[in-house]
Design an enzyme around this catalytic site. Structure first.
Site, PDB file in Angstrom:
ATOM      1  N   ASP A  23     160.355  18.330   5.435  1.00 45.22           N
ATOM      2  CA  ASP A  23     161.027  17.279   6.220  1.00 45.22           C
ATOM      3  C   ASP A  23     159.961  16.409   6.890  1.00 45.22           C
ATOM      4  O   ASP A  23     159.198  16.899   7.737  1.00 45.22           O
ATOM      5  CB  ASP A  23     161.901  17.979   7.283  1.00 45.22           C
ATOM      6  CG  ASP A  23     163.029  17.106   7.777  1.00 45.22           C
ATOM      7  OD1 ASP A  23     163.202  15.991   7.254  1.00 45.22           O
ATOM      8  OD2 ASP A  23     163.749  17.559   8.691  1.00 45.22           O
ATOM      9  N   ASP A  65     162.587  19.523  10.420  1.00 47.24           N
ATOM     10  CA  ASP A  65     161.927  19.245  11.708  1.00 47.24           C
ATOM     11  C   ASP A  65     162.770  19.776  12.865  1.00 47.24           C
ATOM     12  O   ASP A  65     162.364  19.689  14.030  1.00 47.24           O
ATOM     13  CB  ASP A  65     161.567  17.758  11.858  1.00 47.24           C
ATOM     14  CG  ASP A  65     162.774  16.838  11.865  1.00 47.24           C
ATOM     15  OD1 ASP A  65     163.906  17.331  11.722  1.00 47.24           O
ATOM     16  OD2 ASP A  65     162.571  15.612  12.027  1.00 47.24           O
ATOM     17  N   SER A  66     163.938  20.385  12.545  1.00 48.40           N
ATOM     18  CA  SER A  66     164.690  21.148  13.545  1.00 48.40           C
ATOM     19  C   SER A  66     163.840  22.321  14.041  1.00 48.40           C
ATOM     20  O   SER A  66     164.181  22.975  15.027  1.00 48.40           O
ATOM     21  CB  SER A  66     166.003  21.666  12.950  1.00 48.40           C
ATOM     22  OG  SER A  66     165.767  22.289  11.695  1.00 48.40           O
ATOM     23  N   GLU A 109     164.707  10.499   6.911  1.00 48.77           N
ATOM     24  CA  GLU A 109     165.939  10.044   7.556  1.00 48.77           C
ATOM     25  C   GLU A 109     166.034   8.521   7.446  1.00 48.77           C
ATOM     26  O   GLU A 109     165.014   7.823   7.368  1.00 48.77           O
ATOM     27  CB  GLU A 109     165.935  10.453   9.042  1.00 48.77           C
ATOM     28  CG  GLU A 109     166.011  11.949   9.222  1.00 48.77           C
ATOM     29  CD  GLU A 109     166.133  12.373  10.695  1.00 48.77           C
ATOM     30  OE1 GLU A 109     166.307  11.509  11.582  1.00 48.77           O
ATOM     31  OE2 GLU A 109     166.044  13.587  10.937  1.00 48.77           O
ATOM     32  N   LYS A 124     161.934  15.036   2.567  1.00 46.52           N
ATOM     33  CA  LYS A 124     163.173  14.406   3.060  1.00 46.52           C
ATOM     34  C   LYS A 124     162.807  13.340   4.080  1.00 46.52           C
ATOM     35  O   LYS A 124     161.902  13.550   4.892  1.00 46.52           O
ATOM     36  CB  LYS A 124     164.091  15.464   3.701  1.00 46.52           C
ATOM     37  CG  LYS A 124     165.342  14.852   4.328  1.00 46.52           C
ATOM     38  CD  LYS A 124     166.388  15.896   4.694  1.00 46.52           C
ATOM     39  CE  LYS A 124     166.172  16.552   6.033  1.00 46.52           C
ATOM     40  NZ  LYS A 124     166.185  15.624   7.176  1.00 46.52           N
ATOM     41  N   GLU A 149     174.980  13.922   7.610  1.00 46.09           N
ATOM     42  CA  GLU A 149     175.099  14.734   8.832  1.00 46.09           C
ATOM     43  C   GLU A 149     176.128  14.119   9.775  1.00 46.09           C
ATOM     44  O   GLU A 149     176.037  12.931  10.126  1.00 46.09           O
ATOM     45  CB  GLU A 149     173.730  14.853   9.527  1.00 46.09           C
ATOM     46  CG  GLU A 149     173.813  15.687  10.803  1.00 46.09           C
ATOM     47  CD  GLU A 149     172.474  16.156  11.354  1.00 46.09           C
ATOM     48  OE1 GLU A 149     171.437  15.943  10.692  1.00 46.09           O
ATOM     49  OE2 GLU A 149     172.487  16.739  12.456  1.00 46.09           O
TER      50      GLU A 149
HETATM   51  O1  KIV Z   1     165.703  19.305  10.325  1.00 47.47           O
HETATM   52  C1  KIV Z   1     166.740  19.796   9.846  1.00 47.47           C
HETATM   53  O2  KIV Z   1     167.029  20.986   9.967  1.00 47.47           O
HETATM   54  C2  KIV Z   1     167.621  18.900   9.111  1.00 47.47           C
HETATM   55  C3  KIV Z   1     168.947  19.435   8.693  1.00 47.47           C
HETATM   56  C4  KIV Z   1     169.863  19.404   9.844  1.00 47.47           C
HETATM   57  C5  KIV Z   1     169.513  18.712   7.531  1.00 47.47           C
HETATM   58  O3  KIV Z   1     167.288  17.776   8.889  1.00 47.47           O
END
Ligand code: KIV
Length: 279
Positions: free
Chosen positions: A85, A46-47, A117, A115, A184
């Protein structure tokens, strides 16, 4: 030749054997390259919000954006494990929606797993997903979706009490069924401790060399994102100046008439040309 796809079980079994590599990707051309380079895991992170869409926070992307980009990545990747994510809205606003949204990453977008968080109800969400055979990568330490609750974008687990909390979170996520865990912005010795305590692999980002693997945001690693550069980022190539040079060349060659030249143009035969002139 058929390429053997990496599975969640393959990633688990790499612990203690060799380091695991993971990079983010958000579109077809970069996902092709990441896969060709032999990277084990492609994370559609989600970056995306920050490095591709120019937004301030990862909480500003939702399922629509994440599925759209995950589909492009899954069209490209032949070998790597693809991790979708889960965006904030997919499971933190209403944890009950988590399972339905995780399914969309697998069924609609072609991801292999998801993934999540760490947040208050994350263990319930992980249990629900794992119970339905959906592979889950956990994420603790600095969790950008809830960074405001952590005092901003800061290293986590810097005192003994905070480090103990991280260790407990890691153990809880492993027990709930996660197949791996992103750490992280965690001090290197704490990551080492967590890595030694877990049977599942840890994937570090700003978490030192003792993790079982490493992940970076692709645009950081390639020098394509300069708005802010965390201390843990290493640019493995600085593409921005190279791309800028190419773009300026294009502009100059068009403006001076150098491009397009004969080799980049199409012609009509003399015969047809004279016919046209006589019409
Ligand atoms: O969204 C992302 O790129 C991430 C990484 C920093 C692990 O969660």
């Amino acid at each position: 030749m058929d390429v053997q796809k990496i599975t969640v079980q393959d990633i688990r079994s790499l612990k203690g054997r060799r380091k695991i590599t993971c990079l983010t990707a958000y579109d077809y051309p970069f996902a092709v390259l990441v896969d060709k380079a032999g990277i084990d895991i492609v994370l559609v992170g989600d970056s995306l919000a920050n490095v591709v869409l120019g937004l301030e926070s990862t909480t500003q992307v939702g399922m629509t954006e994440m599925l759209y980009h995950s589909k492009a990545v899954s069209r490209a990747v032949k070998r790597a494990l693809i991790v979708g994510d889960m965006p904030f809205e997919a499971y933190q606003v209403n944890p009950k929606d988590g399972l339905a949204n995780a399914r969309r990453f697998i069924d609609e977008a072609g991801c292999d797993c998801v993934k999540v968080e760490w947040f208050d109800h994350c263990i319930d969400v992980v249990r629900a997903l794992v119970g339905e055979n959906i592979g889950v990568m956990g994420h603790i330490g600095l969790t950008p979706q809830t960074a405001d609750k952590l005092g901003g974008f800061k290293v986590q687990g810097k005192d003994a009490q905070a480090a103990q909390r991280l260790i407990e979170q890691a153990l809880e996520l492993e027990k709930a069924g996660c197949f791996s865990l992103v750490l992280e912005c965690v001090p290197d010795r704490i990551s080492g401790l967590i890595t030694a305590r877990l049977k599942i692999p840890t994937i570090g980002i700003g978490a030192g060399p003792e993790c079982d693997g490493q992940v970076l945001v692709l645009h950081d690693a390639l020098g394509l994102f300069d708005r802010y550069i965390p201390k843990f980022v290493k640019k493995f190539i600085d593409l921005s100046p190279l791309i800028l040079g190419g773009l300026e060349d294009f502009k100059n060659q068009v403006q001076t008439g150098v491009f397009p030249d004969k080799p980049h143009s199409f012609s009509i035969s003399e015969d047809e040309w004279s016919k046209l002139k006589n019409i």
